[in-house]
Write an enzyme that holds these catalytic residues in place. Structure first.
Site, short mmCIF file in Angstrom:
data_model
loop_
_atom_site.label_atom_id
_atom_site.label_comp_id
_atom_site.label_asym_id
_atom_site.label_seq_id
_atom_site.Cartn_x
_atom_site.Cartn_y
_atom_site.Cartn_z
N ILE A 1 2.82 -68.57 40.56
CA ILE A 1 3.77 -69.59 40.10
C ILE A 1 4.48 -70.21 41.28
O ILE A 1 5.15 -69.53 42.06
CB ILE A 1 4.80 -68.98 39.12
CG1 ILE A 1 4.08 -68.23 37.99
CG2 ILE A 1 5.71 -70.07 38.59
CD1 ILE A 1 3.10 -69.05 37.18
N LYS A 2 4.31 -71.53 41.38
CA LYS A 2 4.96 -72.26 42.47
C LYS A 2 6.35 -72.66 42.01
O LYS A 2 6.52 -73.33 40.98
CB LYS A 2 4.13 -73.50 42.80
CG LYS A 2 3.93 -73.69 44.27
CD LYS A 2 2.88 -74.74 44.50
CE LYS A 2 2.94 -75.24 45.91
NZ LYS A 2 2.10 -76.43 46.07
N ILE A 3 7.34 -72.22 42.77
CA ILE A 3 8.74 -72.40 42.40
C ILE A 3 9.43 -73.20 43.50
O ILE A 3 9.30 -72.84 44.68
CB ILE A 3 9.45 -71.02 42.32
CG1 ILE A 3 8.74 -70.08 41.35
CG2 ILE A 3 10.92 -71.15 42.03
CD1 ILE A 3 9.15 -70.24 39.92
#
Ligand code: E4P
Length: 213
Positions: free
Chosen positions: A82-84
């Site tokens: 997950i790119k946050i």
């Protein structure tokens, strides 16, 4: 250094995967929008091609929304990362996701402090944006070098992805700086595999071979 491809284009991903060089894929909302395809379907396609980390970015700005999006994305495959975005809310989400065993790639990193904080929140990966720093007359590779030194100094496991790569020189410099990964657009990946002298060498060998006849 290991390679990811920085694209959401399935043909480029297939070609790059066939090269045997890339370990995974990074996407972002701009790259996904460029493909004009429905997000979930596109991610499924990528998952079916690549057996390695695939970064998919959330678009919520609050940690609750980020976590909800992340849980849906992570359910698609164990390879999803997950790119946050690197914000206070992003740090909260990273902490929660790490506790749930969901991998994160904290993105839009432009300073050493941001990288250290993301690592402390539990990020699996951090993505300093080399090209975008160079664009504003800063030194993107220098930031990568500083993050590598700091993470080594403090014994942090978080992996560093040199992102926003714009040239073959960026790749070589990221290797020298000790980045764990570089995420590279397809055209630059191909350019990095070629050399004028290699092409000339092949041409000369073939020309000489013809003289045998
Ligand atoms: C990182 O993972 C981003 O997708 C990407 O490297 C951004 O690159 P750009 O600055 O060329 O848009």
């Amino acid at each position: 250094m290991r390679f990811f491809i920085d694209t959401a284009n399935i043909e480029e991903i297939r070609e790059a995967w066939a090269l045997g060089v890339i370990e995974g894929v990074t996407t972002n909302p701009s790259l996904v929008a460029k493909e004009g395809k429905e997000f979930t379907g596109l991610m499924q396609e990528i998952i079916s091609v690549v057996d390695g980390p695939i970064s998919a970015e959330v678009i919520s700005l609050d940690s609750e929304g980020m976590v909800a999006e992340a849980e849906t994305l992570a359910a698609m495959s164990p390879n999803i990362v997950i790119k946050i975005p690197m914000t206070a809310e992003g740090l909260k989400a990273t902490k929660i996701l790490t506790a749930k065993g969901i991998k994160t790639n904290v993105t839009l990193i432009f300073s050493l402090n941001q990288a250290m904080m993301a690592a402390r929140a539990g990020a699996t990966f951090v993505s300093p944006f080399v090209g975008r720093l160079d664009d504003v007359n800063a030194n993107g590779i220098e930031l990568v070098r500083e993050i590598v030194a700091a993470f080594n100094c403090y014994g942090l496991d978080t992996k560093i992805i040199a992102a926003s790569i714009r040239s073959v020189t960026h790749i070589a410099e990221a290797i020298k700086a000790g980045a764990h990964y570089a995420t590279v657009p397809y055209s630059i990946l191909l350019a990095a595999a070629t050399h004028l002298l290699t092409d000339q060498g092949i041409e000369r060998f073939l020309r000489d071979w013809q003289k045998l006849k």
